[in-house]
Scaffold this active site. Sequence first.
Site, short mmCIF file in Angstrom:
data_model
loop_
_atom_site.label_atom_id
_atom_site.label_comp_id
_atom_site.label_asym_id
_atom_site.label_seq_id
_atom_site.Cartn_x
_atom_site.Cartn_y
_atom_site.Cartn_z
N HIS A 131 78.34 -39.27 112.19
CA HIS A 131 79.31 -40.36 112.34
C HIS A 131 78.85 -41.25 113.51
O HIS A 131 79.48 -41.30 114.56
CB HIS A 131 80.70 -39.78 112.60
N GLN A 134 81.18 -43.87 115.36
CA GLN A 134 82.17 -43.27 116.25
C GLN A 134 81.57 -42.99 117.62
O GLN A 134 82.17 -43.28 118.66
CB GLN A 134 82.69 -41.97 115.64
N CYS A 270 87.91 -38.33 118.18
CA CYS A 270 87.66 -39.44 117.25
C CYS A 270 88.91 -39.82 116.46
O CYS A 270 89.03 -40.95 115.99
CB CYS A 270 86.51 -39.10 116.32
N ARG A 298 86.02 -48.77 118.63
CA ARG A 298 85.35 -48.81 117.33
C ARG A 298 85.08 -50.27 116.94
O ARG A 298 84.01 -50.60 116.43
CB ARG A 298 86.22 -48.15 116.25
#
Length: 321
Positions: A131, A134, A270, A298
Amino acid sequence: MTGQLRHMLRDDDLNHAEQLQVLELGMKFRENRFYRQPFAGPQAVAVLFDKPSTRTRSSFSIGVAELGGYPLVIDKSGSQLGRGEPVADTARVLTRMAYGIVWRTFGQDRVEAMAKYATCPVVNALTDDFHPCQVLADFLTIAQFRGGVKALAGKTIAYVGDAANNMANSYLLAGAVAGMHVRVAGPYGYLPRKDIVDDAERLAAENGGSILVTTDPREAVAGADCVFTDTWVSMGEEAEYAIRSKPFWDYQVNDDLMALAQPDALFQHCLPAYRGKEVTTSVIDGPQSVVWDEAENRLHAQKALLTWLVGQQRGDESLLA
Ligand code: CP
Ligand code: NVA
C-alpha cells in the site's frame, strides 16, 4: 530532461532521492492545495476499485480534480474487468483515454500487468502485497510533526500486528528507502515474506537504515519515534476472522506498549481501525495519535506522486519540485 514512463507499484519503485522529492512536493501541496495542475484540461485519471475504500477513493477523486483533472472512478461491480476482461485489454483501452491509472486490487501481478500494457503512469492504490500511497502519506505526517522531510532518515518506526500484510511490507520497503530504522513485530505465522525482508535489508544498508523483524512487540516499540498498527483482518481475509483474532492479542497497541516508545512518539493507523482490537480507544483517540492528519495527508501525498509521475513522463522538471 527526457521523458520517462514511471509507475508506483511498490514502495521501492522510488529511490531515496526520488522519495524525498515526492514528499517535498507533498509538503508544497499541504501549503497550497492548487500548487500545480498537471491535469488541467481536464485530463482524465482512471481510478479503479476491486475492493472497498473510503480514504483512497475520496483522496484520489478530490486530488485529481484539484490537479485540474477529471477522476473517472470505476468500481469492480460496474466494470468488465470485474467480469473477467483481461487486465491487458483494459490497460490498452484506458491508456488511450486516461493520463494515469490508479488501481486497488488483489494480486500484485494484476497491477504489474496493467503497468506492462499502459503507456501512462500506473499507481498501486493497495494490493494484497503493498500500500505504497498510504506509507507516503504516513511519512509526510512524520515530516509534518517532526522536523520536515529531511529529518526522516535515521528515525525509528515500529509496526506491530499482522506483519505479513500489505502495510507491514510497505513500511519495510519505504522505510528502508528513507534510511529509517524499521522494526516490524507480529506473531509466528504472520511475519513478512523472506524476499521482502531481503529487499528491505539491502535497501536499508544502501540508505543508512536498518531492519528488525521480531515476534516481540516490546522489542519493536522500545524507543520508537512513531508506532503503527493496522487491522488484524485485511480485505479479502474476512473468512479467517475467527482464527485471526487469537494470535494477535499480545500485539494490541495500548497505553502500556506506547509507554515503551519515545515519550513524544506519534501513533498512526492507516484506518479503518477496530477499537479494542489492534488499538485501544485510549491510544487512537489520545494525545499522541495523528490519524486524522495522516488521513488528510493521503490527499497531499498522492497529488504529489501523480504530479511527479507525469512530470517524469513529460520530462517537465517544473512538476518535480
Ligand atoms: N487507508 C485506506 O486505504 O483506507 P480506505 O480503505 O478507506 O481507502
Ligand atoms: N491491511 C488493510 C489495509 C486497509 C487500508 C487491508 O488490506 O484491508
